[in-house]
Design a protein around this motif. Structure first.
Motif, PDB file in Angstrom:
ATOM      1  N   PHE A   1      43.303  39.886  37.908  1.00  0.00           N
ATOM      2  CA  PHE A   1      43.684  41.038  38.706  1.00  0.00           C
ATOM      3  C   PHE A   1      43.839  42.307  37.879  1.00  0.00           C
ATOM      4  O   PHE A   1      44.098  43.380  38.412  1.00  0.00           O
ATOM      5  CB  PHE A   1      44.953  40.763  39.521  1.00  0.00           C
ATOM      6  CG  PHE A   1      46.180  40.439  38.712  1.00  0.00           C
ATOM      7  CD1 PHE A   1      47.015  41.443  38.268  1.00  0.00           C
ATOM      8  CD2 PHE A   1      46.501  39.120  38.417  1.00  0.00           C
ATOM      9  CE1 PHE A   1      48.154  41.151  37.535  1.00  0.00           C
ATOM     10  CE2 PHE A   1      47.633  38.816  37.687  1.00  0.00           C
ATOM     11  CZ  PHE A   1      48.468  39.838  37.240  1.00  0.00           C
ATOM     12  N   ASN A   2      43.661  42.191  36.554  1.00  0.00           N
ATOM     13  CA  ASN A   2      43.498  43.374  35.710  1.00  0.00           C
ATOM     14  C   ASN A   2      42.819  42.944  34.411  1.00  0.00           C
ATOM     15  O   ASN A   2      42.688  41.739  34.138  1.00  0.00           O
ATOM     16  CB  ASN A   2      44.834  44.113  35.471  1.00  0.00           C
ATOM     17  CG  ASN A   2      45.822  43.323  34.631  1.00  0.00           C
ATOM     18  OD1 ASN A   2      45.457  42.587  33.723  1.00  0.00           O
ATOM     19  ND2 ASN A   2      47.106  43.494  34.930  1.00  0.00           N
ATOM     20  N   PRO A   3      42.354  43.881  33.603  1.00  0.00           N
ATOM     21  CA  PRO A   3      41.597  43.514  32.399  1.00  0.00           C
ATOM     22  C   PRO A   3      42.382  42.690  31.387  1.00  0.00           C
ATOM     23  O   PRO A   3      41.812  41.814  30.724  1.00  0.00           O
ATOM     24  CB  PRO A   3      41.190  44.875  31.815  1.00  0.00           C
ATOM     25  CG  PRO A   3      41.140  45.785  33.002  1.00  0.00           C
ATOM     26  CD  PRO A   3      42.261  45.335  33.875  1.00  0.00           C
ATOM     27  N   LEU A   4      43.687  42.963  31.245  1.00  0.00           N
ATOM     28  CA  LEU A   4      44.470  42.195  30.285  1.00  0.00           C
ATOM     29  C   LEU A   4      44.581  40.740  30.715  1.00  0.00           C
ATOM     30  O   LEU A   4      44.513  39.832  29.883  1.00  0.00           O
ATOM     31  CB  LEU A   4      45.862  42.810  30.127  1.00  0.00           C
ATOM     32  CG  LEU A   4      46.695  42.271  28.959  1.00  0.00           C
ATOM     33  CD1 LEU A   4      45.981  42.464  27.625  1.00  0.00           C
ATOM     34  CD2 LEU A   4      48.067  42.932  28.929  1.00  0.00           C
ATOM     35  N   VAL A   5      44.709  40.514  32.015  1.00  0.00           N
ATOM     36  CA  VAL A   5      44.713  39.136  32.515  1.00  0.00           C
ATOM     37  C   VAL A   5      43.353  38.484  32.254  1.00  0.00           C
ATOM     38  O   VAL A   5      43.274  37.296  31.922  1.00  0.00           O
ATOM     39  CB  VAL A   5      45.091  39.105  34.003  1.00  0.00           C
ATOM     40  CG1 VAL A   5      44.852  37.726  34.606  1.00  0.00           C
ATOM     41  CG2 VAL A   5      46.547  39.507  34.187  1.00  0.00           C
ATOM     42  N   GLY A   6      42.277  39.248  32.396  1.00  0.00           N
ATOM     43  CA  GLY A   6      40.958  38.719  32.049  1.00  0.00           C
ATOM     44  C   GLY A   6      40.907  38.245  30.614  1.00  0.00           C
ATOM     45  O   GLY A   6      40.359  37.177  30.307  1.00  0.00           O
ATOM     46  N   ARG A   7      41.506  39.028  29.722  1.00  0.00           N
ATOM     47  CA  ARG A   7      41.539  38.629  28.317  1.00  0.00           C
ATOM     48  C   ARG A   7      42.395  37.379  28.119  1.00  0.00           C
ATOM     49  O   ARG A   7      42.075  36.504  27.307  1.00  0.00           O
ATOM     50  CB  ARG A   7      42.077  39.782  27.465  1.00  0.00           C
ATOM     51  CG  ARG A   7      41.967  39.542  25.980  1.00  0.00           C
ATOM     52  CD  ARG A   7      42.262  40.786  25.192  1.00  0.00           C
ATOM     53  NE  ARG A   7      41.214  41.792  25.358  1.00  0.00           N
ATOM     54  CZ  ARG A   7      41.247  43.002  24.807  1.00  0.00           C
ATOM     55  NH1 ARG A   7      42.277  43.363  24.045  1.00  0.00           N
ATOM     56  NH2 ARG A   7      40.248  43.849  24.999  1.00  0.00           N
TER      57      ARG A   7
ATOM     58  N   LEU B   1      36.596  38.290  39.810  1.00  0.00           N
ATOM     59  CA  LEU B   1      37.217  39.533  40.242  1.00  0.00           C
ATOM     60  C   LEU B   1      37.312  39.470  41.763  1.00  0.00           C
ATOM     61  O   LEU B   1      36.348  39.738  42.480  1.00  0.00           O
ATOM     62  CB  LEU B   1      36.404  40.745  39.777  1.00  0.00           C
ATOM     63  CG  LEU B   1      36.897  42.126  40.228  1.00  0.00           C
ATOM     64  CD1 LEU B   1      38.393  42.279  40.022  1.00  0.00           C
ATOM     65  CD2 LEU B   1      36.135  43.222  39.498  1.00  0.00           C
ATOM     66  N   SER B   2      38.469  39.075  42.234  1.00  0.00           N
ATOM     67  CA  SER B   2      38.728  38.849  43.655  1.00  0.00           C
ATOM     68  C   SER B   2      39.021  40.162  44.358  1.00  0.00           C
ATOM     69  O   SER B   2      39.837  40.965  43.877  1.00  0.00           O
ATOM     70  CB  SER B   2      39.919  37.898  43.791  1.00  0.00           C
ATOM     71  OG  SER B   2      40.576  38.051  45.029  1.00  0.00           O
ATOM     72  N   GLY B   3      38.403  40.364  45.510  1.00  0.00           N
ATOM     73  CA  GLY B   3      38.710  41.540  46.295  1.00  0.00           C
ATOM     74  C   GLY B   3      40.153  41.569  46.760  1.00  0.00           C
ATOM     75  O   GLY B   3      40.799  42.622  46.768  1.00  0.00           O
TER      76      GLY B   3
ATOM     77  N   LEU C   1      45.782  48.322  43.847  1.00  0.00           N
ATOM     78  CA  LEU C   1      45.834  49.416  44.808  1.00  0.00           C
ATOM     79  C   LEU C   1      46.967  49.295  45.820  1.00  0.00           C
ATOM     80  O   LEU C   1      47.176  50.211  46.612  1.00  0.00           O
ATOM     81  CB  LEU C   1      44.496  49.496  45.563  1.00  0.00           C
ATOM     82  CG  LEU C   1      43.249  49.629  44.671  1.00  0.00           C
ATOM     83  CD1 LEU C   1      41.980  49.529  45.526  1.00  0.00           C
ATOM     84  CD2 LEU C   1      43.265  50.937  43.895  1.00  0.00           C
ATOM     85  N   ALA C   2      47.687  48.165  45.803  1.00  0.00           N
ATOM     86  CA  ALA C   2      48.764  47.910  46.775  1.00  0.00           C
ATOM     87  C   ALA C   2      48.263  48.035  48.207  1.00  0.00           C
ATOM     88  O   ALA C   2      48.924  48.592  49.082  1.00  0.00           O
ATOM     89  CB  ALA C   2      49.949  48.847  46.533  1.00  0.00           C
ATOM     90  N   LEU C   3      47.070  47.460  48.442  1.00  0.00           N
ATOM     91  CA  LEU C   3      46.439  47.499  49.757  1.00  0.00           C
ATOM     92  C   LEU C   3      46.137  46.081  50.227  1.00  0.00           C
ATOM     93  O   LEU C   3      45.888  45.190  49.405  1.00  0.00           O
ATOM     94  CB  LEU C   3      45.125  48.285  49.693  1.00  0.00           C
ATOM     95  CG  LEU C   3      45.217  49.789  49.411  1.00  0.00           C
ATOM     96  CD1 LEU C   3      43.820  50.356  49.178  1.00  0.00           C
ATOM     97  CD2 LEU C   3      45.914  50.508  50.550  1.00  0.00           C
ATOM     98  N   PRO C   4      46.113  45.857  51.531  1.00  0.00           N
ATOM     99  CA  PRO C   4      45.706  44.542  52.043  1.00  0.00           C
ATOM    100  C   PRO C   4      44.198  44.361  51.898  1.00  0.00           C
ATOM    101  O   PRO C   4      43.443  45.331  51.744  1.00  0.00           O
ATOM    102  CB  PRO C   4      46.118  44.599  53.515  1.00  0.00           C
ATOM    103  CG  PRO C   4      46.051  46.052  53.861  1.00  0.00           C
ATOM    104  CD  PRO C   4      46.489  46.790  52.621  1.00  0.00           C
ATOM    105  N   ASP C   5      43.779  43.114  51.996  1.00  0.00           N
ATOM    106  CA  ASP C   5      42.365  42.767  51.822  1.00  0.00           C
ATOM    107  C   ASP C   5      41.614  42.939  53.146  1.00  0.00           C
ATOM    108  O   ASP C   5      41.209  41.977  53.787  1.00  0.00           O
ATOM    109  CB  ASP C   5      42.262  41.318  51.320  1.00  0.00           C
ATOM    110  CG  ASP C   5      40.832  40.894  51.037  1.00  0.00           C
ATOM    111  OD1 ASP C   5      39.984  41.770  50.783  1.00  0.00           O
ATOM    112  OD2 ASP C   5      40.560  39.682  51.073  1.00  0.00           O
ATOM    113  N   VAL C   6      41.411  44.208  53.532  1.00  0.00           N
ATOM    114  CA  VAL C   6      40.715  44.487  54.790  1.00  0.00           C
ATOM    115  C   VAL C   6      39.584  45.493  54.584  1.00  0.00           C
ATOM    116  O   VAL C   6      39.227  46.251  55.484  1.00  0.00           O
ATOM    117  CB  VAL C   6      41.697  44.983  55.881  1.00  0.00           C
ATOM    118  CG1 VAL C   6      42.641  43.866  56.298  1.00  0.00           C
ATOM    119  CG2 VAL C   6      42.477  46.216  55.422  1.00  0.00           C
TER     120      VAL C   6
END
Length: 289
Positions: free
Chosen positions: A23-29, A41-43, A51-56
Motif C-alpha cells: 500500500f506504499n513503496p516502503l511496504v513494497g520494500r 498494487l491493489s486498487g 487517498l483515504a477513499l473507498p474502492d469505487v
C-alpha cells in the motif's frame, strides 16, 4: 536484460505465487526484504491507504501510474497493478496499458464491472457486456510494448449472475488475448475447483479477508492448480489496527513507553531505507572518503 513481465510469467508457471498488497513503496520494500518474489498494487489498498477513499473507482490513471512508478523504484519485485476497469473504453485502455507499462508494471489487471465499480465482495455491482470487455482486452494486448507484460482479466460475474456466466466470460477473455484470469468472489472451494477444470490459462485467486471466498492456504491453492494468490489489503489492515491500538494507548497513558517493543527500531528503519548508503555517497561527493 530480462523484463519484469518475463520474470512474473516464469514465477506464475511454477506457482502458486503469493502476492501481498503493497500500500506504499516502503511496504513494497519490506515485502521484498521478507523474501517474497512479487507484489500486488491493489486498487482497494491504494484508495484507502494513500487517498483515504473507498474502492469505487475514484482515483485516476495519472495517480495510479505515479504510485506504480514509486513502487517499482523502491523495490525490484515484479508488480501486478490493479487498473480497475481500465479507466474507460477500449481506446482509453490502450493508454492505461502504455502508462502503467512505462511506470514499470510487470502485469496489469482490468475487470468487467461498470462504473461506479465496487469491491468484488460487495453487492450492487453491474457488468459491462462480454463484447465490451473483450474489446478492452484486445486494445490492451495491442498497446503493450513488451509482449511479456501480462494482462490479467478479472471477472466479477459470479457475484452478479452465477458461476456458469463467469466461466463463459473467462473463455471469451482468453480468446480475446488475456494471459491470465482472475475469477473474483467465488464462494466455495468446489467452485474454484470447477473453474480450474474449465479454464486452462494461469488463474489468480483473491484471499481478501472478510469476503465471500474461503480463506485457503497457499499450499491448498497449489493443490487446486492456481498460479497466483492475492493478499490485497492484509498488510494495510494489520498496519491500521496497529496504529489504532497505539493511538488508544497513547491517549490513555500519554506515553509510548508501554509499547516500545512493538515498534520498528530506528536502526531497522534506517536499514530498510538504505540510510547508510546515502551517507556514504554524500561524503564521497565532497571528497571526504
Amino acid at each position: 536484460m530480462t523484463s519484469t513481465g518475463h520474470t512474473f510469467r516464469k514465477l506464475l508457471s511454477t506457482g502458486p505465487v503469493p502476492l501481498p498488497g503493497a500500500f506504499n513503496p516502503l511496504v513494497g520494500r519490506m515485502i521484498a526484504a521478507s523474501g517474497f518474489q512479487a507484489a500486488y498494487l491493489s486498487g482497494a489498498a491504494f484508495s484507502a491507504g494513500q487517498l483515504a477513499l473507498p474502492d469505487v473507482g475514484l482515483f485516476g490513471l495519472a495517480e495510479l501510474a505515479e504510485e506504480t512508478r514509486r513502487l517499482t523504484r523502491a523495490c525490484d519485485l515484479p508488480i501486478l497493478v490493479d487498473a480497475d476497469t481500465g479507466f474507460g473504453e477500449a481506446l482509453a485502455v490502450e493508454r492505461t496499458m502504455r502508462e502503467l507499462e512505462d511506470a514499470g508494471a510487470a502485469a496489469i489487471q482490468i475487470e468487467d464491472q461498470e462504473l461506479p465499480k465496487r469491491c468484488g465482495h460487495l453487492s450492487g455491482k453491474s457488468l459491462i457486456s462480454t463484447d465490451a470487455m473483450c474489446a478492452k482486452i484486445r486494445a490492451a494486448v495491442a498497446a503493450r510494448r513488451d509482449p511479456a507484460t501480462m494482462l490479467v482479466a478479472r471477472t466479477d460475474a459470479r457475484g452478479v449472475t452465477n458461476l456458469e456466466e463467469a466461466i463463459l466470460r473467462a473463455r471469451a477473455y482468453v480468446a480475446a488475448g488475456a494471459d491470465a484470469i482472475f475469477p473474483e468472489a467465488l464462494t466455495t472451494r468446489e467452485e474454484y475447483v470447477r473453474f480450474r477444470q474449465e479454464i486452462q490459462t494461469p488463474l489468480i485467486a483473491n484471499m481478501t479477508e472478510f469476503g465471500k471466498s474461503p480463506l485457503l492456504s497457499l499450499q491448498e491453492w497449489g493443490s487446486l492448480g492456481y498460479n497466483g494468490v492475492l493478499f490485497p489489503v492484509t498488510l494495510l489492515r494489520v498496519a491500521l489496527r496497529g496504529v489504532q491500538a497505539a493511538l488508544r494507548e497513547l491517549r490513555a497513558t500519554g506515553t509510548q513507553a508501554g509499547f516500545l517493543s512493538q515498534l520498528q527500531t530506528r536502526q531497522e528503519l534506517y536499514d530498510l531505507l538504505g540510510y547508510q548508503d546515502y551517507e556514504t555517497r554524500d561524503q564521497a561527493y565532497f571528497g571526504n572518503l
